[in-house]
Design a protein around this motif. Structure first.
Motif, short mmCIF file in Angstrom:
data_model
loop_
_atom_site.label_atom_id
_atom_site.label_comp_id
_atom_site.label_asym_id
_atom_site.label_seq_id
_atom_site.Cartn_x
_atom_site.Cartn_y
_atom_site.Cartn_z
N VAL A 49 72.89 79.41 63.66
CA VAL A 49 73.85 80.17 64.35
C VAL A 49 73.70 81.64 63.94
O VAL A 49 73.65 82.65 64.58
CB VAL A 49 75.27 79.86 64.57
CG1 VAL A 49 76.25 80.72 65.15
CG2 VAL A 49 75.17 78.47 65.33
N ARG A 50 74.09 81.73 62.59
CA ARG A 50 74.21 83.06 61.92
C ARG A 50 73.05 83.80 61.97
O ARG A 50 72.87 85.05 61.95
CB ARG A 50 74.48 82.83 60.56
CG ARG A 50 74.68 83.99 59.71
CD ARG A 50 75.20 84.12 58.50
NE ARG A 50 74.20 83.27 57.60
CZ ARG A 50 74.54 82.44 56.76
NH1 ARG A 50 75.65 81.99 56.28
NH2 ARG A 50 73.52 81.88 56.00
N GLY A 52 70.58 83.46 64.70
CA GLY A 52 70.34 83.42 66.20
C GLY A 52 68.94 82.64 66.49
O GLY A 52 68.08 83.08 67.30
N LEU A 54 68.29 79.94 68.39
CA LEU A 54 68.83 79.27 69.44
C LEU A 54 68.06 77.67 69.49
O LEU A 54 68.88 76.67 69.83
CB LEU A 54 68.89 79.89 70.71
CG LEU A 54 69.70 81.20 70.62
CD1 LEU A 54 69.74 81.81 71.93
CD2 LEU A 54 70.79 80.98 70.45
N CYS A 57 69.19 75.50 67.15
CA CYS A 57 70.79 75.09 67.32
C CYS A 57 70.82 73.88 68.43
O CYS A 57 71.62 73.01 68.40
CB CYS A 57 71.51 76.32 67.83
SG CYS A 57 72.02 77.60 66.72
N PHE A 71 81.65 73.14 64.57
CA PHE A 71 82.30 74.44 65.15
C PHE A 71 83.48 74.97 64.18
O PHE A 71 83.74 76.20 64.06
CB PHE A 71 82.53 74.58 66.52
CG PHE A 71 81.38 74.49 67.30
CD1 PHE A 71 80.71 75.82 67.60
CD2 PHE A 71 80.66 73.58 67.75
CE1 PHE A 71 79.69 75.72 68.31
CE2 PHE A 71 79.56 73.32 68.48
CZ PHE A 71 78.96 74.50 68.89
N LEU A 82 82.03 79.51 64.88
CA LEU A 82 82.49 80.44 66.03
C LEU A 82 82.73 82.00 65.73
O LEU A 82 82.35 82.63 66.50
CB LEU A 82 83.96 79.72 66.63
CG LEU A 82 83.85 78.42 67.26
CD1 LEU A 82 85.29 77.76 67.71
CD2 LEU A 82 83.15 78.40 68.28
N TYR A 84 80.63 83.17 63.53
CA TYR A 84 79.45 83.60 63.55
C TYR A 84 78.70 83.95 64.97
O TYR A 84 78.10 84.89 65.34
CB TYR A 84 78.37 82.48 62.79
CG TYR A 84 78.60 82.74 61.26
CD1 TYR A 84 78.47 83.97 60.72
CD2 TYR A 84 78.70 81.79 60.48
CE1 TYR A 84 78.58 84.15 59.29
CE2 TYR A 84 79.17 81.69 59.07
CZ TYR A 84 78.99 82.94 58.62
OH TYR A 84 79.04 82.99 57.04
N CYS A 85 79.09 83.14 65.85
CA CYS A 85 78.75 83.10 67.36
C CYS A 85 79.27 84.44 67.78
O CYS A 85 78.39 85.29 68.62
CB CYS A 85 79.34 82.07 68.12
SG CYS A 85 78.58 80.67 67.76
N SER A 86 80.55 84.86 67.53
CA SER A 86 81.11 85.96 67.94
C SER A 86 80.51 87.22 67.45
O SER A 86 80.10 88.07 68.30
CB SER A 86 82.73 86.02 67.53
OG SER A 86 83.39 87.08 67.89
N LYS A 88 77.44 87.53 66.15
CA LYS A 88 76.36 87.55 66.83
C LYS A 88 76.24 88.25 68.29
O LYS A 88 75.49 88.91 68.65
CB LYS A 88 75.43 86.10 67.04
CG LYS A 88 74.90 85.81 65.58
CD LYS A 88 73.68 86.69 65.51
CE LYS A 88 73.04 86.39 64.10
NZ LYS A 88 72.06 87.30 63.59
N LEU A 89 77.41 87.73 68.98
CA LEU A 89 77.39 88.45 70.25
C LEU A 89 77.63 89.93 70.28
O LEU A 89 77.05 90.61 70.94
CB LEU A 89 78.51 87.80 71.08
CG LEU A 89 78.93 88.40 72.50
CD1 LEU A 89 77.59 88.05 73.41
CD2 LEU A 89 79.97 87.34 72.84
#
Length: 108
Positions: A49-50, A52, A54, A57, A71, A82, A84-86, A88-89
C-alpha cells in the motif's frame, strides 16, 4: 522463514518493489504468512500500500480470509494501512492538481 535484518520476508520485498509474479509464488505456498510483521510491525500488505503496488495488494487480499486486521493494526510509528491509503490518495491528487495547473498555465 527467511528474513533480513529488519525481519522482512521475501513477500515484504515483493510488495515493496511490486514484484507481482514473485509474490504469487510466495502466496501459493501452503504455509504462506501474509500478516508477518517485521521489526517495525509492518506487514507485506503495508509495504504494498505504502509503495502503491496495487496488483500485489489485490493478491494479498485474495489470499487473506480476515482482512480487518490488515487495515487496523498500526506499525510502531502508529500508522495503519488506512493512513497510508489516505496519504497515497493525497499524493495522487496533489500530483494531478500540479499537472492540471501546468496544463492550464500553457493555455494562457
Amino acid at each position: 522463514y527467511v528474513v533480513d535484518v529488519f525481519g522482512n520476508t521475501p513477500l515484504h520485498l515483493c510488495c515493496k518493489f511490486g514484484l507481482a509474479e514473485n509474490a504469487k509464488i510466495f502466496l501459493s505456498q501452503k504455509d504462506a504468512i501474509v500478516d508477518w510483521r517485521n521489526v517495525f510491525q509492518e506487514t507485506p500488505f503495508m509495504f504494498a500500500v505504502r509503495n502503491g503496488m496495487l496488483e500485489v495488494c489485490e493478491l494479498i487480499l485474495q489470499k487473506t480470509s480476515s482482512k480487518k486486521h490488515l487495515f487496523e493494526i498500526p506499525n510502531i510509528f502508529g500508522k495503519t494501512v488506512l493512513e497510508y491509503c489516505s496519504s497515497k490518495l493525497e499524493d495522487f491528487c496533489s500530483l494531478r492538481m500540479e499537472k492540471i495547473e501546468e496544463i492550464l498555465s500553457f493555455q494562457e
